[in-house]
Design a protein around this motif. Structure first.
Motif, mmCIF file in Angstrom:
data_model
loop_
_atom_site.group_PDB
_atom_site.id
_atom_site.type_symbol
_atom_site.label_atom_id
_atom_site.label_comp_id
_atom_site.label_asym_id
_atom_site.label_seq_id
_atom_site.Cartn_x
_atom_site.Cartn_y
_atom_site.Cartn_z
ATOM 1 N N GLY A 145 -7.773 7.939 -6.393
ATOM 2 C CA GLY A 145 -7.379 6.605 -5.962
ATOM 3 C C GLY A 145 -6.435 6.580 -4.775
ATOM 4 O O GLY A 145 -6.262 5.535 -4.147
ATOM 5 N N CYS A 188 0.825 -1.211 0.000
ATOM 6 C CA CYS A 188 0.000 0.000 0.000
ATOM 7 C C CYS A 188 0.860 1.262 0.000
ATOM 8 O O CYS A 188 0.497 2.254 -0.635
ATOM 9 C CB CYS A 188 -0.952 -0.002 1.193
ATOM 10 N N VAL A 224 -8.186 5.503 -1.681
ATOM 11 C CA VAL A 224 -8.700 4.140 -1.866
ATOM 12 C C VAL A 224 -7.648 3.120 -1.440
ATOM 13 O O VAL A 224 -7.972 2.080 -0.859
ATOM 14 C CB VAL A 224 -9.148 3.922 -3.332
ATOM 15 N N VAL A 225 -6.385 3.422 -1.689
ATOM 16 C CA VAL A 225 -5.284 2.532 -1.276
ATOM 17 C C VAL A 225 -5.340 2.320 0.234
ATOM 18 O O VAL A 225 -5.213 1.197 0.730
ATOM 19 C CB VAL A 225 -3.928 3.127 -1.703
ATOM 20 N N VAL A 271 0.368 5.796 -7.318
ATOM 21 C CA VAL A 271 -0.884 6.448 -7.711
ATOM 22 C C VAL A 271 -0.719 7.966 -7.683
ATOM 23 O O VAL A 271 -1.160 8.669 -8.594
ATOM 24 C CB VAL A 271 -2.046 5.985 -6.806
ATOM 25 N N GLY A 273 -0.956 10.215 -11.035
ATOM 26 C CA GLY A 273 -1.955 11.272 -11.150
ATOM 27 C C GLY A 273 -1.331 12.613 -11.489
ATOM 28 O O GLY A 273 -1.835 13.355 -12.352
ATOM 29 N N ALA A 292 -8.709 11.781 -11.720
ATOM 30 C CA ALA A 292 -9.279 10.455 -11.442
ATOM 31 C C ALA A 292 -8.255 9.573 -10.731
ATOM 32 O O ALA A 292 -8.596 8.847 -9.788
ATOM 33 C CB ALA A 292 -9.731 9.800 -12.743
ATOM 34 N N LEU A 293 -7.005 9.650 -11.157
ATOM 35 C CA LEU A 293 -5.966 8.853 -10.497
ATOM 36 C C LEU A 293 -5.731 9.338 -9.068
ATOM 37 O O LEU A 293 -5.537 8.525 -8.159
ATOM 38 C CB LEU A 293 -4.664 8.914 -11.290
#
Length: 194
Positions: free
Chosen positions: A50, A20, A53-54, A27, A31, A46-47
C-alpha cells in the motif's frame, strides 16, 4: 495557506500532500509492525504494498484537480516532487526500515551504517545522487503531464522544478563529485572521530 487561497489557489492539493505524507508513514509503520511485532508477515507484506498506492492517489487527485479547473501552482509541482522523491528513495527507505525492524523485533543482524570513507562511500554517494536525479526526472515528467492537462496557464508549475534542478546540481557538486575528485583519506576520517 491563507495566502494561496486569497491568490485563487485551492488548498486541497496542499492538504492532500500532508495527508499522503502521514499515510505513507502510517502504512509503512503498520506493515513493519505487522510483519515483525505481530509476527504476521503476510499481512505486513500486504500493507507494505500500500505504500506506493498512497503516492498514486496523490498524482491522480492532482491530475483530476487540474482537469476540473483547479488553479495550477506550486502545490501541484510539490505533489509531483513528492511522488518523484517517494518513488526514487522509497524502496531504499523501506529496505532500511525493514532491516531495523528485523533487528529490533526478529533478532536480525544490526543493519550496517552507510559507508563513511573510501570507494564504498563514493559508490554510496553516487547511488544516492542518482536517486535524486531519478526523482527530478520523474517529477519533471509528471509536471509535464500536468502542464499538458492544465493548458498554457500552467507555466508556474515549472518554477518549483527549477528549484529541484538547482538542489540536484548542488548535491552533485557537494557530495559525489567532491568525494570522487578529493576522496577523504582514512587518516582524515579517524582524526575527525577524535
Amino acid at each position: 495557506m491563507v495566502a494561496q487561497a486569497q491568490a485563487g489557489q485551492d488548498p486541497f492539493v496542499l492538504y492532500l500532500i500532508v495527508a499522503c505524507e502521514i499515510a505513507f508513514w502510517v502504512v509503512l509503520a503498520s506493515g513493519l509492525l505487522a510483519r515483525y511485532a505481530l509476527r504476521r508477515p503476510g499481512l505486513g507484506g500486504a500493507l507494505l504494498v500500500g505504500v506506493p498506492v498512497v503516492d498514486l492517489v496523490l498524482v491522480v487527485a492532482c491530475a483530476v484537480d487540474l482537469r476540473t479547473g483547479g488553479t495550477p501552482g506550486m502545490t501541484h509541482s510539490l505533489a509531483a516532487a513528492y511522488l518523484g522523491i517517494s518513488v526514487a528513495f522509497g524502496p531504499y527507505l523501506v529496505r532500511r526500515a525493514d532491516a531495523w525492524f528485523a533487528h529490533r523485533f526478529a533478532g536480525g543482524p544490526r543493519p550496517a551504517r552507510p559507508p563513511r570513507h573510501g570507494r564504498a562511500r563514493q559508490r554510496h554517494e553516487w547511488a544516492m545522487w542518482l536517486r535524486c536525479l531519478a526523482a527530478l526526472g520523474l517529477s519533471s515528467a509528471l509536471t509535464l503531464v500536468m502542464f499538458l492537462i492544465g493548458g498554457p496557464s500552467t507555466v508556474e508549475l515549472w518554477n518549483f522544478e527549477l528549484q529541484l534542478a538547482a538542489v540536484t546540481a548542488i548535491w552533485f557538486v557537494g557530495w559525489p563529485l567532491r568525494l570522487t575528485l578529493f576522496p577523504p583519506k582514512a587518516d582524515d576520517h579517524m582524526e575527525g572521530k577524535r
